[in-house]
Design a protein around this motif. Structure first.
Motif, PDB file in Angstrom:
ATOM      1  N   GLN A 193       0.829  -1.210   0.000  1.00  0.00           N
ATOM      2  CA  GLN A 193       0.000   0.000   0.000  1.00  0.00           C
ATOM      3  C   GLN A 193       0.862   1.258   0.000  1.00  0.00           C
ATOM      4  N   ALA A 205      -2.891  -9.277  -1.000  1.00  0.00           N
ATOM      5  CA  ALA A 205      -4.243  -9.744  -0.667  1.00  0.00           C
ATOM      6  C   ALA A 205      -4.327 -11.263  -0.775  1.00  0.00           C
ATOM      7  N   GLN A 223     -13.216 -10.405   1.269  1.00  0.00           N
ATOM      8  CA  GLN A 223     -13.255  -8.956   1.144  1.00  0.00           C
ATOM      9  C   GLN A 223     -11.907  -8.371   0.752  1.00  0.00           C
ATOM     10  N   VAL A 224     -10.817  -8.884   1.342  1.00  0.00           N
ATOM     11  CA  VAL A 224      -9.504  -8.331   1.016  1.00  0.00           C
ATOM     12  C   VAL A 224      -9.171  -8.584  -0.450  1.00  0.00           C
ATOM     13  N   VAL A 226     -11.568  -8.971  -2.920  1.00  0.00           N
ATOM     14  CA  VAL A 226     -12.480  -8.128  -3.703  1.00  0.00           C
ATOM     15  C   VAL A 226     -11.923  -6.716  -3.803  1.00  0.00           C
ATOM     16  N   ASP A 227     -11.450  -6.199  -2.673  1.00  0.00           N
ATOM     17  CA  ASP A 227     -10.898  -4.837  -2.664  1.00  0.00           C
ATOM     18  C   ASP A 227      -9.674  -4.732  -3.576  1.00  0.00           C
ATOM     19  N   ALA A 228      -8.819  -5.757  -3.552  1.00  0.00           N
ATOM     20  CA  ALA A 228      -7.615  -5.725  -4.379  1.00  0.00           C
ATOM     21  C   ALA A 228      -7.952  -5.863  -5.854  1.00  0.00           C
ATOM     22  N   ALA A 230     -10.511  -4.888  -7.377  1.00  0.00           N
ATOM     23  CA  ALA A 230     -11.122  -3.654  -7.880  1.00  0.00           C
ATOM     24  C   ALA A 230     -10.079  -2.646  -8.342  1.00  0.00           C
ATOM     25  N   LEU A 231      -8.830  -2.813  -7.901  1.00  0.00           N
ATOM     26  CA  LEU A 231      -7.768  -1.890  -8.289  1.00  0.00           C
ATOM     27  C   LEU A 231      -7.131  -2.265  -9.625  1.00  0.00           C
ATOM     28  N   TRP A 244      -5.339 -10.269 -11.248  1.00  0.00           N
ATOM     29  CA  TRP A 244      -6.796 -10.298 -11.118  1.00  0.00           C
ATOM     30  C   TRP A 244      -7.273 -11.752 -11.069  1.00  0.00           C
TER      31      TRP A 244
END
Length: 399
Positions: A193, A205, A223-224, A226-228, A230-231, A244
């Motif tokens: 990060q 992640a 969740q971790v 999904v968040d990654a 999305a980037l 991905w």
């Protein structure tokens, strides 16, 4: 006369419900039927012997068998997990709060050193010993560079620091030191990060999700990832598509651990499609993502969904030799052995664990499922017991 048994049964049921597992799923994961679980929980059967108790404890994330048996404390990890002899030296380097004195290593040189360490991990049959020889100095070099370089060089050093912590997490995994695994996962994510690098965050992640799944925090694991994801832009292909796809694979493993079959296979299909878009022979150079990895993890998904027959069929179609990593091949062969263990097919279990041992002694020595299977099979009569005792000797398993 029935009180001790029924007390054990009530404890088992409470832990099963806390883990969100149905009786069929728990039974499948330990190689028994839903009716067997119901009979144990209802006090109609005596508590199982130690090998089965350990299998239940691992599936239910129970750290001390006394939580199940109500008897003298027995840390599960003391039996199912073996500590590596170099762990204290690696742990000291990981826990150091400030980087040592010295000049930074250039980002290009640092990347080469980290690449070499990852090569040791994937190509050695004693991967923990191999990386333990370089990890402390590599952690120091990466932390000094991430602290003292500036601009784009500092960001590049932070990406490499995250990769070093991933290696540290893999080194510490399956040992009785969970705090080191959490520390490595957290510091890797922080470094990724700080680098503001989506690809590095996605890799962090993937490894953080492993820690969450191991502690039955499957929603946090999802969740971790999904968040990654999305980037990332999977339409860009190449590295973005690979990271991905690996995130999708991690989601599949999170869903399967929770027994969510439809969601698990949708995520796995997305990962497999991404891997095939990268090419039939594609393998990520250090994450090992690609079609072969997706096929092998498909076996893991079936096992987590308590479908050993389907897992065995998938394993039969999987070309493990396509994975250019001894540790990965050994890990997935252990998973294939788990499927046969669930069906009571002892000869196949011993055969697959023997294959895994030839790939990586360290993997078989440290994987709890391998240790528990070997421990259980040493009590068998005939050639299965003899072969299992040879495996136990090879990995230093006492008793």
């Amino acid at each position: 006369m029935t009180e001790p048994t029924s007390t054990f049964g009530r404890r088992l049921r409470a832990h099963r419900e806390r883990a969100g597992l149905t009786r069929p799923v728990l039974g499948g994961l330990v190689g028994r039927s839903a009716e067997w679980v119901k009979a144990i929980e209802g006090g109609r059967l005596l508590p199982p012997r130690l090998p089965m108790l350990l299998r239940l404890a691992e599936v239910l994330d129970i750290s001390d068998l006394a939580d199940l048996t109500g008897s003298q404390p027995l840390p599960v990890a003391s039996v199912t997990r073996a500590g590596h002899p170099d762990v204290d030296r690696v742990a000291a380097a990981m826990k150091r709060t400030n980087p040592p004195a010295g000049d930074p290593t250039t980002a290009v040189v640092l990347r080469g050193l980290v690449d070499q360490a990852w090569t040791l991990w994937h190509r050695s049959s004693t991967e923990r010993g191999a990386v333990a020889a370089v990890l402390p100095h590599l952690l120091d070099d990466a932390r000094v560079s991430a602290r003292r370089l500036e601009g784009t060089d500092r960001r590049a050093a932070l990406v490499e620091l995250a990769r070093v912590y991933h290696l540290a997490q893999l080194y510490a995994a399956d040992q009785p030191y969970p705090e080191l695994v959490w520390l490595a996962a957290d510091r890797a994510m922080a470094a990724a990060q700080d680098a503001d690098d989506p690809a590095a965050i996605a890799a962090a992640a993937w490894y953080y999700a492993h820690v969450y799944r191991a502690s039955n925090q499957t929603d946090a694991a999802e969740q971790v990832l999904v968040d990654a994801a999305a980037l990332l832009d999977p339409t860009a292909g190449g590295e973005q598509l690979a990271r991905w796809g690996q995130a999708q694979l991690g989601m599949a493993l999170a869903h399967s651990k929770r027994g969510r079959s439809g969601q698990a296979w949708r995520a796995w299909d997305a990962a497999d499609e991404a891997a095939n878009r990268l090419g039939g022979g594609y393998v990520h150079p250090w994450l090992m993502f690609g079609p072969a990895a997706c096929a092998a993890y498909g076996v893991t998904v079936e096992i987590d969904l308590a479908r050993p027959g389907e897992a065995i069929r998938r394993a039969g179609r999987t070309d493990y030799s396509s994975l250019p990593s001894r540790t990965r091949r050994a890990t997935h062969l252990v998973d294939a052995a788990r499927a046969h263990m669930m069906r009571g097919e002892d000869v196949a279990v011993v055969h697959l664990l023997g294959r895994a041992l030839r790939e990586s002694v360290d993997t078989v020595r440290h994987r709890p499922h391998a240790r528990m299977a070997i421990m259980e099979l040493t009590g068998r009569r005939g050639t299965v017991g003899e072969d299992a005792r040879e495996l136990a000797l090879a990995i230093g398993l006492d008793g």
